[in-house]
Design an enzyme around this catalytic site. Structure first.
Site, PDB file in Angstrom:
ATOM      1  N   GLU A   1       0.811  -0.563  -5.457  1.00 55.52           N
ATOM      2  CA  GLU A   1      -0.141   0.531  -5.640  1.00 55.52           C
ATOM      3  C   GLU A   1       0.536   1.696  -6.355  1.00 55.52           C
ATOM      4  O   GLU A   1       1.679   2.047  -6.046  1.00 55.52           O
ATOM      5  CB  GLU A   1      -0.674   1.001  -4.286  1.00 55.52           C
ATOM      6  CG  GLU A   1      -1.735   2.069  -4.425  1.00 55.52           C
ATOM      7  CD  GLU A   1      -2.321   2.498  -3.097  1.00 55.52           C
ATOM      8  OE1 GLU A   1      -3.497   2.868  -3.101  1.00 55.52           O
ATOM      9  OE2 GLU A   1      -1.611   2.475  -2.076  1.00 55.52           O
TER      10      GLU A   1
ATOM     11  N   ASP B   1      -0.658   5.527  -7.248  1.00 57.60           N
ATOM     12  CA  ASP B   1      -1.658   6.599  -7.165  1.00 57.60           C
ATOM     13  C   ASP B   1      -1.328   7.662  -8.208  1.00 57.60           C
ATOM     14  O   ASP B   1      -0.341   8.384  -8.067  1.00 57.60           O
ATOM     15  CB  ASP B   1      -1.665   7.227  -5.773  1.00 57.60           C
ATOM     16  CG  ASP B   1      -2.154   6.274  -4.697  1.00 57.60           C
ATOM     17  OD1 ASP B   1      -2.702   5.214  -5.041  1.00 57.60           O
ATOM     18  OD2 ASP B   1      -1.988   6.593  -3.507  1.00 57.60           O
TER      19      ASP B   1
ATOM     20  N   HIS C   1       0.859  -1.185   0.000  1.00 56.69           N
ATOM     21  CA  HIS C   1       0.000   0.000   0.000  1.00 56.69           C
ATOM     22  C   HIS C   1       0.897   1.237   0.000  1.00 56.69           C
ATOM     23  O   HIS C   1       1.898   1.280   0.718  1.00 56.69           O
ATOM     24  CB  HIS C   1      -0.892  -0.017   1.244  1.00 56.69           C
ATOM     25  CG  HIS C   1      -1.783   1.164   1.361  1.00 56.69           C
ATOM     26  ND1 HIS C   1      -2.819   1.402   0.470  1.00 56.69           N
ATOM     27  CD2 HIS C   1      -1.810   2.187   2.235  1.00 56.69           C
ATOM     28  CE1 HIS C   1      -3.438   2.510   0.814  1.00 56.69           C
ATOM     29  NE2 HIS C   1      -2.843   3.015   1.875  1.00 56.69           N
ATOM     30  N   ASN C   2       0.547   2.233  -0.826  1.00 54.55           N
ATOM     31  CA  ASN C   2       1.383   3.440  -0.954  1.00 54.55           C
ATOM     32  C   ASN C   2       2.839   3.056  -1.213  1.00 54.55           C
ATOM     33  O   ASN C   2       3.762   3.574  -0.588  1.00 54.55           O
ATOM     34  CB  ASN C   2       1.261   4.337   0.283  1.00 54.55           C
ATOM     35  CG  ASN C   2      -0.111   4.937   0.434  1.00 54.55           C
ATOM     36  OD1 ASN C   2      -0.873   5.033  -0.530  1.00 54.55           O
ATOM     37  ND2 ASN C   2      -0.453   5.333   1.629  1.00 54.55           N
TER      38      ASN C   2
ATOM     39  N   GLU D   1      -4.667   3.691  -8.721  1.00 58.25           N
ATOM     40  CA  GLU D   1      -5.685   4.592  -8.188  1.00 58.25           C
ATOM     41  C   GLU D   1      -5.662   5.812  -9.102  1.00 58.25           C
ATOM     42  O   GLU D   1      -4.741   6.610  -9.062  1.00 58.25           O
ATOM     43  CB  GLU D   1      -5.350   4.964  -6.747  1.00 58.25           C
ATOM     44  CG  GLU D   1      -6.448   5.733  -6.061  1.00 58.25           C
ATOM     45  CD  GLU D   1      -6.118   6.001  -4.609  1.00 58.25           C
ATOM     46  OE1 GLU D   1      -6.041   7.204  -4.253  1.00 58.25           O
ATOM     47  OE2 GLU D   1      -5.915   5.057  -3.841  1.00 58.25           O
TER      48      GLU D   1
ATOM     49  N   HIS E   1       0.832  10.740  -2.996  1.00 57.19           N
ATOM     50  CA  HIS E   1      -0.316  10.567  -2.117  1.00 57.19           C
ATOM     51  C   HIS E   1      -1.097  11.877  -2.134  1.00 57.19           C
ATOM     52  O   HIS E   1      -0.657  12.872  -1.571  1.00 57.19           O
ATOM     53  CB  HIS E   1       0.163  10.200  -0.708  1.00 57.19           C
ATOM     54  CG  HIS E   1      -0.897   9.580   0.118  1.00 57.19           C
ATOM     55  ND1 HIS E   1      -1.391  10.172   1.249  1.00 57.19           N
ATOM     56  CD2 HIS E   1      -1.568   8.411  -0.022  1.00 57.19           C
ATOM     57  CE1 HIS E   1      -2.320   9.396   1.766  1.00 57.19           C
ATOM     58  NE2 HIS E   1      -2.448   8.324   1.023  1.00 57.19           N
TER      59      HIS E   1
END
Length: 154
Positions: A55, A57, A25-26, A104, A70
């Site tokens: 991930e 983003d 995650h991230n 994302e 982020h």
């Protein structure tokens, strides 16, 4: 660790949804979620540690270049292209099983098209462009079938 357990020894012929997948995650962050640096080399680190789902983003960046960071925080921004190139370089060094890009997406249509262009250019034949009917999970390909492939989840 028992050296015998470093090799995959399970049946890898079942549909992909039958497995737990090591995820990050991230992935791009080197520290906390508010102020830390975003770094492409974080993808190299987690892929070499066995992670198979990372991930990404994505946000609109300057000059039509999508960036990874982020959102709505003070984390730094890195170019999507640099992230994709790093993933391409390190995806299959330690492990041939598929890598899932969990994107994302916060990008405008023009920058989404740029992301699609980079995915095709950078990953080439590694990018799995097959169409899967997700209504029946028994029809998903197996990790064995997807060796050496990059999957995109948006």
């Amino acid at each position: 660790c028992n050296p015998l357990h470093r090799q995959v020894h399970q049946d890898m012929e079942q549909p992909l949804c039958h497995y737990f997948i090591a995820s990050s995650h991230n992935t791009y962050l080197s520290g906390d979620q508010l102020l830390s640096q975003s770094r492409a080399d974080m993808y190299a680190r987690v892929l070499q540690a066995g992670c198979r789902c990372v991930e990404v983003d994505c946000w609109d960046g300057p000059d039509g270049e999508p960036v990874v960071h982020h959102g709505y925080t003070l984390t730094s921004k890195i170019l999507f292209r640099d992230v994709a190139e790093t993933i391409n370089k390190y995806a299959f060094i330690k492990n041939e099983f598929p890598v899932i890009l969990s994107i994302e997406n916060h990008c405008s249509i023009p920058q989404q098209k740029k992301i699609a262009q980079y995915l095709k250019e950078i990953f080439g034949d590694k990018l799995d462009l097959s169409s899967v009917n997700t209504g029946d999970p028994r029809q998903l390909p197996s990790p064995q079938d997807l060796k050496g492939k990059i999957l995109v989840k948006v």
